[in-house]
Design an enzyme around this catalytic site. Structure first.
Site: not given
Length: 314
Positions: A158, A233, A257, A262, A281
């Protein structure tokens, strides 16, 4: 083979097909599974597929038939890998499936901070342009991305994709990573990255070494008025420290995000923070991304059944 999906709604809320997995055995799909129902649902399963349902050593001890766990994601911290090794349970994951989606969201955040599209569209729809004395107006200072320095922390699939896109925008890219690579044009240490970048974007795994690597001290080393983006993260960031930096105006914007817990809890310090963008997310949630993920999940299980497992993490 009896196959059970414990939290199928995340990957497939109804817009994809489970047929590739149905072809491999008798499939049962649960949209969600609470912790107290995990054992009863998988006690006699040979294979289970999951996204975020924790699988502990205690659960494994009660599921004697279980020989395979397919994680429908890249991260596998929800599964006790050591316990799986001891019990002879093969665990697979799906690496690199969401690279395009995550990199795309990074630039959605950056372009929103640069152009403030939503604020200005809302203003127009509220009738402000009709009342404007001039042919144009802006409610917040805008920013050109070209010429800005993007600091990338972590340079895996990424991070490297983000670098490629940034160059297309005319940005200067600097990189801090634990794994030097010859293709990195401007490698720097972490402190130099913080002090130099106009925008810092995080793409490192969560480890004991990276936990809360963004904290009050590291934030103080960033350029005043810079931006921070976290699509990696939530645990990389001390959210209270980020909120303080946003409230004071030292940090011009924060976008994430992923958060520390969560789904988000009502007491999260970032809730309602100024100049803060948070998405639930969803960087992996594009139809194309999830289709790719489901395809690899099915292929992982098929390869395991055929005796040559792939993408094995245990």
């Amino acid at each position: 083979m009896k196959i059970t999906v414990l939290d199928g709604n995340a990957l497939n809320p109804g817009d994809l097909s489970w047929k590739p997995i149905e072809a491999l055995g008798t499939l049962t799909v649960y949209p969600r599974t609470p912790e107290d129902m995990v054992v009863s649902r998988i006690a006699d399963s040979d294979a289970i597929l999951l996204n975020k349902v924790p699988i502990t050593a205690d659960i494994l001890s009660k599921c004697k038939n279980l020989s395979y766990i397919g994680i429908q994601a890249t991260g596998y911290n929800v599964v006790d890998i050591e316990a799986c090794k001891k019990n002879g349970v093969t665990v697979t994951n799906v690496p690199a499936y969401s690279t395009a989606g995550v990199a795309q969201l990074v630039f959605a955040f950056i372009t929103e901070f640069s152009c403030h599209v939503q604020i200005h569209s809302d203003s127009v729809m509220a009738g402000d342009w009709i009342k404007a004395p001039d042919f144009c107006y802006w409610k917040i200072p805008l920013m050109e991305m070209e010429g800005k320095t993007l600091g990338i922390f972590g340079y895996g699939n990424i991070g490297s994709r983000v670098a490629r896109i940034a160059k297309a925008y005319g940005m200067k890219v600097i990189v801090a990573t634990r794994t030097p690579k010859p293709e990195i044009e401007n490698p720097v240490d972490f402190e130099t990255l913080l002090s130099t970048a106009d925008i810092v974007t995080l793409h490192a795994p969560l480890t004991p070494q990276t936990s809360h690597i963004i904290n009050e001290n590291s934030l103080s080393k960033m350029k005043k008025g810079s931006f921070l983006i976290n699509t990696a993260r939530g645990g990389l960031v001390d959210e209270k420290a980020v909120r303080s930096a946003l409230d004071s105006g030292f940090l011009r914007g924060y976008a994430a995000d992923t958060i520390s817990e969560e789904p988000m809890k009502a007491g999260n310090p970032l809730l309602g923070a100024p100049n803060c963008l948070i998405t639930p997310h969803l960087a992996w949630a594009a139809v194309e991304t999830r289709e790719r993920l489901l395809s690899v999940v099915a292929e992982n299980l098929k390869c395991y059944i055929e005796g040559h497992p792939q993408n094995v993490v245990s």
